[in-house]
Design a protein around this motif. Structure first.
Motif, PDB file in Angstrom:
ATOM      1  N   UNK A  29       0.822  -1.234  -0.135  1.00 48.27           N
ATOM      2  CA  UNK A  29       0.030  -0.015   0.131  1.00 48.27           C
ATOM      3  C   UNK A  29       0.864   1.277   0.203  1.00 48.27           C
ATOM      4  N   UNK A  30       2.062   1.242   0.663  1.00 47.56           N
ATOM      5  CA  UNK A  30       2.804   2.414   1.003  1.00 47.56           C
ATOM      6  C   UNK A  30       3.459   2.772  -0.703  1.00 47.56           C
TER       7      UNK A  30
ATOM      8  N   UNK B   7       0.710   3.820  -2.806  1.00 47.10           N
ATOM      9  CA  UNK B   7       0.357   5.514  -2.723  1.00 47.10           C
ATOM     10  C   UNK B   7       1.545   6.150  -3.224  1.00 47.10           C
TER      11      UNK B   7
ATOM     12  N   UNK C  92       0.545   9.253  -5.827  1.00 50.15           N
ATOM     13  CA  UNK C  92       0.874  10.531  -5.422  1.00 50.15           C
ATOM     14  C   UNK C  92       2.304  11.017  -6.103  1.00 50.15           C
TER      15      UNK C  92
ATOM     16  N   UNK D 218      14.586   8.065  -5.991  1.00 55.79           N
ATOM     17  CA  UNK D 218      14.234   7.334  -4.753  1.00 55.79           C
ATOM     18  C   UNK D 218      14.075   5.865  -5.119  1.00 55.79           C
TER      19      UNK D 218
ATOM     20  N   UNK E 291      11.704   7.987   2.222  1.00 58.05           N
ATOM     21  CA  UNK E 291      12.726   8.461   1.331  1.00 58.05           C
ATOM     22  C   UNK E 291      12.292   9.593   0.359  1.00 58.05           C
ATOM     23  N   UNK E 292      11.066   9.997   0.422  1.00 56.79           N
ATOM     24  CA  UNK E 292      10.646  11.262  -0.341  1.00 56.79           C
ATOM     25  C   UNK E 292      10.763  12.575   0.488  1.00 56.79           C
TER      26      UNK E 292
ATOM     27  N   UNK F 282       9.250  13.575   2.986  1.00 57.30           N
ATOM     28  CA  UNK F 282       7.937  14.166   3.311  1.00 57.30           C
ATOM     29  C   UNK F 282       7.249  13.814   4.477  1.00 57.30           C
TER      30      UNK F 282
ATOM     31  N   UNK G  72       7.415  -2.251  12.216  1.00 60.74           N
ATOM     32  CA  UNK G  72       7.027  -1.681  11.263  1.00 60.74           C
ATOM     33  C   UNK G  72       6.987  -0.074  10.929  1.00 60.74           C
TER      34      UNK G  72
ATOM     35  N   UNK H 281       6.234   3.020   8.003  1.00 63.33           N
ATOM     36  CA  UNK H 281       5.507   3.280   7.060  1.00 63.33           C
ATOM     37  C   UNK H 281       5.749   4.541   6.553  1.00 63.33           C
ATOM     38  N   UNK H 282       5.405   5.123   5.398  1.00 60.84           N
ATOM     39  CA  UNK H 282       4.997   6.227   4.971  1.00 60.84           C
ATOM     40  C   UNK H 282       3.956   6.471   4.017  1.00 60.84           C
ATOM     41  N   UNK H 283       3.374   7.548   3.370  1.00 58.80           N
ATOM     42  CA  UNK H 283       2.143   7.768   2.680  1.00 58.80           C
ATOM     43  C   UNK H 283       1.238   7.599   3.536  1.00 58.80           C
TER      44      UNK H 283
ATOM     45  N   UNK I 238      -2.056   7.686   3.395  1.00 54.68           N
ATOM     46  CA  UNK I 238      -3.196   6.946   3.178  1.00 54.68           C
ATOM     47  C   UNK I 238      -2.892   5.339   3.186  1.00 54.68           C
ATOM     48  N   UNK I 239      -1.660   5.079   3.174  1.00 53.35           N
ATOM     49  CA  UNK I 239      -1.106   3.762   3.594  1.00 53.35           C
ATOM     50  C   UNK I 239      -1.072   3.463   4.937  1.00 53.35           C
TER      51      UNK I 239
ATOM     52  N   UNK J 111      -8.301  10.372  -3.760  1.00 48.17           N
ATOM     53  CA  UNK J 111      -6.704  10.423  -4.003  1.00 48.17           C
ATOM     54  C   UNK J 111      -6.430  11.081  -5.532  1.00 48.17           C
TER      55      UNK J 111
ATOM     56  N   UNK K 132      -7.680  15.130  -4.339  1.00 48.31           N
ATOM     57  CA  UNK K 132      -6.368  15.718  -3.731  1.00 48.31           C
ATOM     58  C   UNK K 132      -5.531  16.640  -4.816  1.00 48.31           C
TER      59      UNK K 132
END
Lengths: 218, 210
Positions: A101-102, A105, A109, A150, B50-51, B53, B62, B64-66, B68-69, B104, B108
């Protein structure tokens, strides 16, 4: 053979339609591709809008369910047919799912916006007799480069984006990348990056995607 | 296992994750990433996203990024806790997934550009580009027209109950109703009622005042 209940509406040339087609082929799910003439504005007619209120392709039907948005359609296909074709496209345990999912996304995005603009400008604009917007091309190429940097780093330590297995996070990148690598002079954005190039080679030569490309070039 | 959310208090993506944690009633530690000091570009933070943000999320091993994830992970993992943000029935979940994508892919892009022009630029002493505002308001209107139609048939975007499909809109919507763009929401009765409803949810109020 009876007509398959699964129907995909839209041309194979559409990046979003091809995302659904490759998913169905990876999952070995029979389907019917129903042509929609965008030149004749069939996608803006009331009957079509009932299925897809934004008047875009694809639309999708399976028995009594109607869906739109290619990534949501793909989730449905993987959920409904977990044991058919390629397994684990969306992950089989929560931690793997979260990683998929990450990166999905990230595709939605960060990768999709600039790569879609470039695909439109460099491939479709001239086909539609529209003038290319050089400023827009430059701006979006700069954005895409940052994203690919990236990816280059990520793919140094991971075979595919979400981990060691091919997943929907990789699959979702196929449509735009195919156009950019195959139909523009910007292939080197991908091919000059060692890990991205290796990853692209692997995912684009999968049987299911090769079938979709055949459908697009027919 | 301890949950940590790394983010910036005014960041819309950070607020999205906070909204979900609040709806689920989940305790967590908020780690402030000071973007004015470029902390989001530090090697430590880049190992989380890694972006470069915000936000980034951590629960045990665990990472995670994003946003919505992160919300989808929380909604599925903590399905039995707090508000139900997904739907168990597979067909209804499929419809919900459609509207999660609509936010999304359609809401967005236009709304985030408007939030940048009308809210964030002012915070940084930059000038609003009215042409960009006009263009994105037009795009947003097309999206809200579809929402108006959808919400005349469905109580919430994803179905009959409040879900992630609605929640994901909260941060950008919160900012936009404080700007001239509010008139676009007001002009559409079902959209207006839905917006007022979800913006007044106790969990959202808590997430934005804490």
């Amino acid at each position: 053979m009876a007509t398959p209940p699964v129907k995909v509406y839209g041309p194979a040339l559409s990046t979003a339609v091809s995302r659904v087609l490759v998913c169905l082929l990876e999952k070995d799910v029979p389907f019917q591709l129903v042509p929609v003439s965008m030149a004749k504005l069939e996608h803006k007619k009331p009957d079509y809008i009932k299925m897809q209120p934004f008047g875009q392709v694809p639309a999708f039907q399976d028995e009594d369910i109607t869906l739109f948005e290619s990534r949501a359609i793909c989730r449905y296909i993987a959920e409904k047919y977990p044991n058919k074709g390629t397994a684990g496209l969306f992950g089989t345990n929560p931690l793997v799912k979260a990683s998929i999912d990450q990166w999905l996304e990230a595709e939605s995005q960060s990768f999709n916006p600039p790569s879609s603009v470039l695909t439109f400008q460099l491939v479709f604009a001239s086909r539609m007799k529209l003038k290319q917007d050089e400023a827009l091309i430059k701006q979006n190429e700069a954005k895409l480069v940052k994203v690919l940097d990236v990816y280059e780093n990520r793919l140094e330590s991971s075979r595919y984006l979400a981990g060691d297995e091919f997943t929907f996070a990789d699959l979702s990148h196929l449509p735009n990348t195919q156009y950019l690598v195959d139909k523009t002079d910007r292939a080197e954005l991908f091919t000059s990056r060692k890990n991205v190039s290796r990853w692209w080679s692997e995912i684009s030569t999968r049987t299911a995607w090769k079938k979709v490309v055949e459908m697009q070039n027919a | 296992m301890a949950i940590k959310l790394y983010g910036a208090p005014a960041s819309n993506a950070t607020l999205r994750a906070k909204a979900c944690l609040a709806e689920k009633g989940i305790e967590y530690e908020f780690v402030h990433v000071d973007m004015s000091k470029q902390e989001h570009k530090s090697p430590e933070f880049l190992s989380r996203n890694p972006f470069g943000q915000v936000p980034a999320f951590e629960e045990g091993d665990l990472k995670l990024f994003e946003s919505r994830a992160i919300t989808q992970y929380l909604a599925h993992t903590y399905a039995d806790k707090g508000s139900d943000l997904i739907i168990k029935d597979p067909k209804k979940m499929a419809i919900l997934a459609v509207w999660i994508e609509v936010e999304s892919q359609k809401f967005e892009p236009a709304s985030s550009k408007l939030v940048w022009e009308l809210v964030y630029k002012a915070m940084f002493g930059m000038t609003t580009d009215e042409a960009v505002v006009e263009g994105n308001e037009k795009k947003l209107e097309q999206v809200l027209d579809v929402y108006e139609s959808r919400l005349s048939q469905s109580k919430y975007l994803g179905g009959e109950s409040f879900t992630l499909a609605d929640l994901h809109h909260l941060p950008n919507m919160k900012y936009l109703v404080g700007t001239k763009t509010k008139r676009l929401f007001d002009a559409r009765p079902h959209v207006s009622a839905w917006a007022a409803d979800i913006l007044s949810r106790p969990a959202w109020v808590k997430a934005t005042t804490a």
